[in-house]
Write an enzyme that holds these catalytic residues in place. Structure first.
Site, PDB file in Angstrom:
ATOM      1  N   ASP A 174      54.223  -6.683  12.876  1.00 28.32           N
ATOM      2  CA  ASP A 174      55.224  -7.673  12.496  1.00 28.32           C
ATOM      3  C   ASP A 174      55.005  -8.030  11.028  1.00 28.32           C
ATOM      4  O   ASP A 174      54.073  -7.554  10.387  1.00 28.32           O
ATOM      5  CB  ASP A 174      55.179  -8.890  13.415  1.00 28.32           C
ATOM      6  CG  ASP A 174      53.882  -9.675  13.322  1.00 28.32           C
ATOM      7  OD1 ASP A 174      53.142  -9.502  12.355  1.00 28.32           O
ATOM      8  OD2 ASP A 174      53.617 -10.477  14.236  1.00 28.32           O
ATOM      9  N   ASP A 198      58.246  -7.133  23.150  1.00 29.36           N
ATOM     10  CA  ASP A 198      56.820  -7.424  22.993  1.00 29.36           C
ATOM     11  C   ASP A 198      56.560  -8.858  23.405  1.00 29.36           C
ATOM     12  O   ASP A 198      57.442  -9.715  23.305  1.00 29.36           O
ATOM     13  CB  ASP A 198      56.384  -7.230  21.538  1.00 29.36           C
ATOM     14  CG  ASP A 198      56.708  -8.455  20.689  1.00 29.36           C
ATOM     15  OD1 ASP A 198      55.800  -9.282  20.472  1.00 29.36           O
ATOM     16  OD2 ASP A 198      57.873  -8.607  20.268  1.00 29.36           O
ATOM     17  N   CYS A 240      51.141  -1.007  44.072  1.00 34.05           N
ATOM     18  CA  CYS A 240      50.671  -0.593  42.737  1.00 34.05           C
ATOM     19  C   CYS A 240      49.511   0.383  42.864  1.00 34.05           C
ATOM     20  O   CYS A 240      48.599   0.185  43.668  1.00 34.05           O
ATOM     21  CB  CYS A 240      50.248  -1.827  41.940  1.00 34.05           C
ATOM     22  SG  CYS A 240      49.587  -1.452  40.294  1.00 34.05           S
ATOM     23  N   CYS A 243      47.540   1.205  40.216  1.00 38.78           N
ATOM     24  CA  CYS A 243      46.653   1.070  39.064  1.00 38.78           C
ATOM     25  C   CYS A 243      45.198   0.991  39.528  1.00 38.78           C
ATOM     26  O   CYS A 243      44.896   0.746  40.705  1.00 38.78           O
ATOM     27  CB  CYS A 243      47.021  -0.151  38.225  1.00 38.78           C
ATOM     28  SG  CYS A 243      46.415  -1.742  38.833  1.00 38.78           S
ATOM     29  N   CYS A 260      44.220  -2.269  41.465  1.00 38.16           N
ATOM     30  CA  CYS A 260      44.737  -2.377  42.828  1.00 38.16           C
ATOM     31  C   CYS A 260      44.111  -1.346  43.761  1.00 38.16           C
ATOM     32  O   CYS A 260      44.069  -1.556  44.979  1.00 38.16           O
ATOM     33  CB  CYS A 260      46.260  -2.251  42.819  1.00 38.16           C
ATOM     34  SG  CYS A 260      47.089  -3.693  42.086  1.00 38.16           S
ATOM     35  N   HIS A 272      45.897  -4.855  35.131  1.00 35.30           N
ATOM     36  CA  HIS A 272      46.973  -4.761  36.133  1.00 35.30           C
ATOM     37  C   HIS A 272      48.307  -5.222  35.563  1.00 35.30           C
ATOM     38  O   HIS A 272      49.332  -4.567  35.763  1.00 35.30           O
ATOM     39  CB  HIS A 272      46.639  -5.596  37.370  1.00 35.30           C
ATOM     40  CG  HIS A 272      47.835  -5.808  38.244  1.00 35.30           C
ATOM     41  ND1 HIS A 272      48.310  -4.857  39.113  1.00 35.30           N
ATOM     42  CD2 HIS A 272      48.719  -6.853  38.314  1.00 35.30           C
ATOM     43  CE1 HIS A 272      49.404  -5.295  39.705  1.00 35.30           C
ATOM     44  NE2 HIS A 272      49.684  -6.513  39.243  1.00 35.30           N
TER      45      HIS A 272
END
Length: 445
Positions: free
Chosen positions: A139, A318, A356, A358, A361, A386
């Site tokens: 930014d 974002d 999930c 991931c 999980c 997560h």
């Protein structure tokens, strides 16, 4: 009515084509934008671009695209986690790649303070410095500074035509950030996408300050363009301002589009405005921005907002929200939020989200996370992992559903899970109507 322009002269260099334009009459737009008398010449710079944006699929306003940047080819819609100083708290770069992160956002202001733009440049740029092989966005340095200093601590900052003067958080000495300096710093940092310095005001403010900030943002974009020395390697995005005023937003959009920038951001939102105003600004701006350029809604990180904005034609987002809320013990799940600190989690042997896949999980229970979240650094790291995995999966699902021609069904399914009683907020229903998505099967009678 806005003046028409005629081309007076063209001067081209290796990096910038400068087209000198002359007005054929006076109006408020030109007087405010240029600070010159009617008929005086001014210039609009057209940058070469270091990106390729290809729309792969659409449903009404929503689109899925391929965004090719110098360091990575991305799929949109996409969410960018915020790594203020070149790091996502608690996560390694390998973990970020593992969950599908495509772009990390860094903050120019903080990176310039520590470790410093000169050092980053000397060590080969931020990609090499942080060992990140995918894309980066920085930014302007003004956005986070404005949020922290202008919104919360207004007495510490002063905005003038020259730039933003503020107190250094290190030694309290006055510091000046100009559009030129912001771009010079970002050129040294070397991100794939760099943001123009804009004059940001809180969306809940009304009156002449909104108009002043919008016109100053347009004047500053020309200074940013002129200062940009690496257009073949870095893409300068302009930021649409104008508060909640549709007339001002329209003027700003047209002014930025005239400059033919590589991409455009919608700024000044997520600052306390009501949701109905929020989605209407997004809808207005996305409808007016070019079809062949990426559109970035700044500061958006709630999953519901991501879905709504994507339906309205936005591409990039974002926010610190997924990682910040993780540090407070809250996990993102398809149904909404899971408060891991709640006593009900103490004996729960299920993963955060049974759907999930991931790493968290697959390996940890809610009961275990309940014990360590907010108490041990590992707890916030696991929930951050997560939450970002959830955001990356949501982005991918949005992209895939558009490409495969089932976007309305995906949105309807998402909303049914989030609002099983059919009590979908009115602002969401209004936005979906504009997006062309039938909500009759999702809402309570």
């Amino acid at each position: 009515m806005r003046n028409r322009f005629r081309i007076c002269a063209v001067a081209a260099s290796d990096s910038i084509e400068t087209v000198h334009l002359k007005t054929n009459g006076a109006n408020r737009y030109d007087d405010q934008l240029n600070g010159q008398d009617q008929g005086e010449a001014f210039c609009v710079s057209f940058l070469k671009m270091a990106l390729k944006f290809e729309v792969l699929g659409k449903f009404n306003r929503a689109r899925a695209a391929r965004l090719a940047l110098p360091h990575f080819v991305c799929q949109t819609p996409l969410f960018m986690p915020v790594g203020t100083q070149g790091t996502i708290k608690g996560l390694t770069n390998n973990q970020l790649e593992e969950i599908g992160c495509q772009i990390i956002l860094g903050n120019t202001y903080h990176l310039a303070l520590r470790p410093g733009a000169e050092l980053i440049d000397d060590l080969g740029g931020l990609h090499k410095f942080m060992n990140w092989k995918r894309a980066l966005l920085t930014d302007s340095g003004g956005f986070q500074m404005v949020v922290k200093l202008l919104v919360s601590l207004l007495h510490l900052a002063d905005i003038t035509e020259q730039g933003v003067t503020f107190q250094s958080p290190v030694d309290a000495k006055p510091m000046l950030l100009t559009p030129e300096e912001s771009i010079q710093i970002q050129n040294k940092i070397g991100a794939d996408i760099i943001m123009a310095l804009d004059d940001v005001v809180k969306t809940t403010i009304t009156g002449p300050r909104i108009e002043e900030a919008m016109y100053r943002t347009l004047r500053w974009i020309d200074r940013c363009i002129a200062a940009h020395k690496r257009p073949d390697e870095q893409n300068l995005f302009g930021i649409v301002q104008g508060g909640l005023d549709p007339v001002l937003r329209d003027i700003c959009v047209r002014g930025l589009v005239d400059r033919n920038l590589p991409g455009y951001a919608i700024g000044g939102l997520s600052g306390g405005e009501d949701k109905d105003s929020f989605w209407r600004v997004v809808a207005q701006c996305t409808a007016a921005l070019p079809e062949d350029k990426p559109r970035y809604v700044m500061g958006v990180g709630y999953p519901l907002d991501l879905v709504v904005c994507s339906a309205l034609g936005a591409d990039m987002y974002d926010c610190v929200y997924p990682t910040r809320t993780a540090r407070f013990g809250t996990a993102l799940i398809p149904e909404g939020l899971l408060k891991l600190k709640n006593q009900a989690m103490a004996n729960d042997e299920r993963p955060i989200d049974p759907t999930c896949l991931c790493m968290v999980c697959r390996n940890y229970t809610r009961a275990y996370l309940h014990c360590i979240v907010t108490k041990d650094p590992m707890g916030s790291q696991l929930v951050s992992y997560h939450n970002l995995s959830y955001m990356m999966r949501l982005s991918k699902d949005l992209h895939t559903s558009i490409v495969e021609g089932r976007f309305p069904e995906f949105v309807q399914g998402f909303l049914r899970v989030q609002f099983p009683k059919g009590d979908i907020p009115e602002w969401v229903c209004n936005a979906m109507e504009v997006a062309g998505i039938d909500m009759s099967t999702c809402c309570a009678p």
